[in-house]
Design an enzyme around this catalytic site. Structure first.
Site, PDB file in Angstrom:
ATOM      1  N   ASP A 125       1.114  -1.024  -0.404  1.00 27.00           N
ATOM      2  CA  ASP A 125       0.133  -0.359  -0.110  1.00 27.00           C
ATOM      3  C   ASP A 125       1.239   1.529  -0.552  1.00 27.00           C
ATOM      4  O   ASP A 125       1.936   1.210   0.198  1.00 27.00           O
ATOM      5  CB  ASP A 125      -1.068   0.054   1.083  1.00 27.00           C
ATOM      6  CG  ASP A 125      -1.303   1.275   1.955  1.00 27.00           C
ATOM      7  OD1 ASP A 125      -2.156   1.755   0.374  1.00 27.00           O
ATOM      8  OD2 ASP A 125      -1.866   1.503   2.253  1.00 27.00           O
TER       9      ASP A 125
ATOM     10  N   ASP B  33       0.567   5.344   0.686  1.00 31.37           N
ATOM     11  CA  ASP B  33       0.076   6.264   1.765  1.00 31.37           C
ATOM     12  C   ASP B  33      -0.362   5.329   3.090  1.00 31.37           C
ATOM     13  O   ASP B  33      -1.000   4.614   3.326  1.00 31.37           O
ATOM     14  CB  ASP B  33      -1.505   6.987   1.514  1.00 31.37           C
ATOM     15  CG  ASP B  33      -1.558   8.792   2.039  1.00 31.37           C
ATOM     16  OD1 ASP B  33      -0.003   8.753   3.088  1.00 31.37           O
ATOM     17  OD2 ASP B  33      -2.365   8.855   1.843  1.00 31.37           O
TER      18      ASP B  33
ATOM     19  N   SER C 232      -2.486   0.885  -4.504  1.00 32.89           N
ATOM     20  CA  SER C 232      -3.197   2.519  -3.262  1.00 32.89           C
ATOM     21  C   SER C 232      -4.836   2.240  -4.074  1.00 32.89           C
ATOM     22  O   SER C 232      -5.441   1.887  -4.911  1.00 32.89           O
ATOM     23  CB  SER C 232      -2.782   3.422  -3.821  1.00 32.89           C
ATOM     24  OG  SER C 232      -3.545   4.731  -3.637  1.00 32.89           O
ATOM     25  N   ASN C 233      -5.659   2.838  -2.710  1.00 30.33           N
ATOM     26  CA  ASN C 233      -7.106   2.465  -3.543  1.00 30.33           C
ATOM     27  C   ASN C 233      -7.553   4.164  -3.833  1.00 30.33           C
ATOM     28  O   ASN C 233      -8.978   4.064  -4.622  1.00 30.33           O
ATOM     29  CB  ASN C 233      -7.832   2.468  -2.358  1.00 30.33           C
ATOM     30  CG  ASN C 233      -9.228   0.690  -2.292  1.00 30.33           C
ATOM     31  OD1 ASN C 233      -8.515   0.224  -2.903  1.00 30.33           O
ATOM     32  ND2 ASN C 233      -9.808   0.870  -1.107  1.00 30.33           N
ATOM     33  N   ASN C 234      -6.567   4.832  -4.227  1.00 26.96           N
ATOM     34  CA  ASN C 234      -6.614   5.840  -4.847  1.00 26.96           C
ATOM     35  C   ASN C 234      -7.503   5.817  -6.036  1.00 26.96           C
ATOM     36  O   ASN C 234      -7.147   5.297  -7.047  1.00 26.96           O
ATOM     37  CB  ASN C 234      -5.049   7.132  -5.201  1.00 26.96           C
ATOM     38  CG  ASN C 234      -6.045   8.638  -4.856  1.00 26.96           C
ATOM     39  OD1 ASN C 234      -6.721   8.633  -5.822  1.00 26.96           O
ATOM     40  ND2 ASN C 234      -5.107   9.621  -3.955  1.00 26.96           N
TER      41      ASN C 234
ATOM     42  N   ASP D 273      -1.360  -0.452   5.671  1.00 20.32           N
ATOM     43  CA  ASP D 273      -1.581   0.406   7.323  1.00 20.32           C
ATOM     44  C   ASP D 273      -3.311   0.369   7.440  1.00 20.32           C
ATOM     45  O   ASP D 273      -3.356   1.031   8.828  1.00 20.32           O
ATOM     46  CB  ASP D 273      -1.068   1.827   7.284  1.00 20.32           C
ATOM     47  CG  ASP D 273      -2.108   3.029   6.561  1.00 20.32           C
ATOM     48  OD1 ASP D 273      -1.716   2.046   5.144  1.00 20.32           O
ATOM     49  OD2 ASP D 273      -2.415   3.700   7.079  1.00 20.32           O
TER      50      ASP D 273
HETATM   51 MG   LIG Z   1      -3.154   3.313   3.630  1.00 17.67          MG
END
Ligand SMILES: [Mg+2]
Length: 335
Positions: free
Chosen positions: A12, A14, A45-47, A231
């Site tokens: 991941d 961020d 990333s989920n962005n 995280d």
């Molecule tokens: Mg994260």
């Protein structure tokens, strides 16, 4: 060291590689060391607001650009959505989300329909307008400007065209400045699901397994030999949903207390302060207390209270004190 047990590591971003705008110390050295050991290193990333070019610039700003020179290793909800549509025969999609997401879906050969947005139109007016009957997919991604029109148009595509429903993620909140939580894409997805009485046909972002299955297939490794590093609880579930192990790092959102509370598929396999733990031996995180031991806890306490009461009666009727109860609990719960 921890990484020895794995052929592929998925990070991941961020909260793992960078946090609060700062690069996590030794992030580059850790990635370099993994690559030097021929580990496959991917990022997810989920962005859903960044296309590949902008996403790469973020890596470059943290000195990690060389690890995403090959786009194949850099995943987020935008690339995952593109991967989804590359394997489908979708012709036209109604997409709520950023320009990068629309471009990515066009890149998979799908026409993206942009209906005239009627801000503030009454329901009567919206019902008058026809929707495009050729729309066979609806994609819901984060868009701070969505409103009744978007919910209405998406719902009508689902009800009238039986279109496929694709969500980039169902994150109900995201952490914002001043420790505040703001509504995420999950709130929008929930509105459309409630109105259409439908559930998404696929969620391409975390914690759904779609992207990790695709990464494992791309890497040519087994899920068992793949470690997800994240995280948040959703990173841990993402790993376990796809049959991979999960390392929870405490450099982002989740705390050690969070990890201790989580159970089932949310329980991480490893917990460490940050990603540098990959290069050291790390003990497995202890499993959550089993439900069978919890199941016996209440009857044990009730029985302990009864024993303490009987003991106190034998002693002359004085009410049971704390030590009587503790002794009886120990006796009843002893193996
Ligand atoms: Mg994260």
């Amino acid at each position: 060291m921890l990484a020895d047990a794995y052929d592929c590591v998925v990070f991941d971003c961020d909260g793992v590689l960078w946090s609060g705008g700062e690069t996590v110390a030794q992030a580059k050295a850790t990635l370099d060391a993994l690559k030097a050991q021929n580990k496959k290193v991917y990022f997810m990333s989920n962005n859903s607001s960044r296309g590949p070019d902008v996403f790469r610039q973020v890596f470059e700003s943290h000195g990690l650009g060389e690890h995403v020179k090959d786009e194949r290793f850099m995943w987020n909800s935008v690339t995952a959505a593109q991967r989804w549509f590359k394997g489908r025969k979708t012709k036209k999609a109604y997409v709520v989300g950023c320009a990068a997401l629309k471009d990515a879906i066009r890149g998979a050969g799908v026409t993206v329909v942009e209906p005239w947005k009627q801000m503030g139109a009454t329901p009567e007016k919206l019902a008058e307008e026809a929707i495009d009957p050729a729309i066979d997919a609806v994609v819901l991604a984060f868009d701070k400007d969505y409103g009744y029109f978007e919910i209405c148009y998406a719902t009508r595509c689902l009800l009238e065209n039986n279109a496929e429903l694709v969500a980039t993620n169902r994150d109900f909140q995201f952490p914002a400045q001043k420790n505040r939580k703001l509504p995420g894409n999950g709130a929008f997805v929930a509105a459309v699901c409630a109105a259409s009485r439908r559930e998404p046909d696929v969620v391409v972002g975390k914690p759904s397994r779609f992207a990790l299955d695709a990464i494992v297939a791309d890497a040519g490794v087994s899920a068992r030999r793949t470690l997800m590093v994240g995280d948040m609880w959703s990173d841990v579930e993402f790993a376990h949903n796809a049959g991979c192990d999960a390392l929870l790092v405490l450099s982002g959102v989740a705390s050690l207390d969070d990890a201790r509370r989580w159970s089932g598929i949310t329980r991480p396999d490893f917990v460490a302060p940050d990603l540098t733990a990959l290069l050291r031996p790390v003990e497995r995180f202890p499993p959550a207390p089993s439900s069978s031991s919890r199941r016996w806890l209440l009857p044990s306490i009730v029985a302990a209270a009864a024993v303490a009461f009987l003991v106190s009666r034998r002693r002359g009727g004085a009410p049971p004190d704390r030590s009587d109860l503790d002794d009886a609990t120990r006796w009843l719960t002893a193996k």
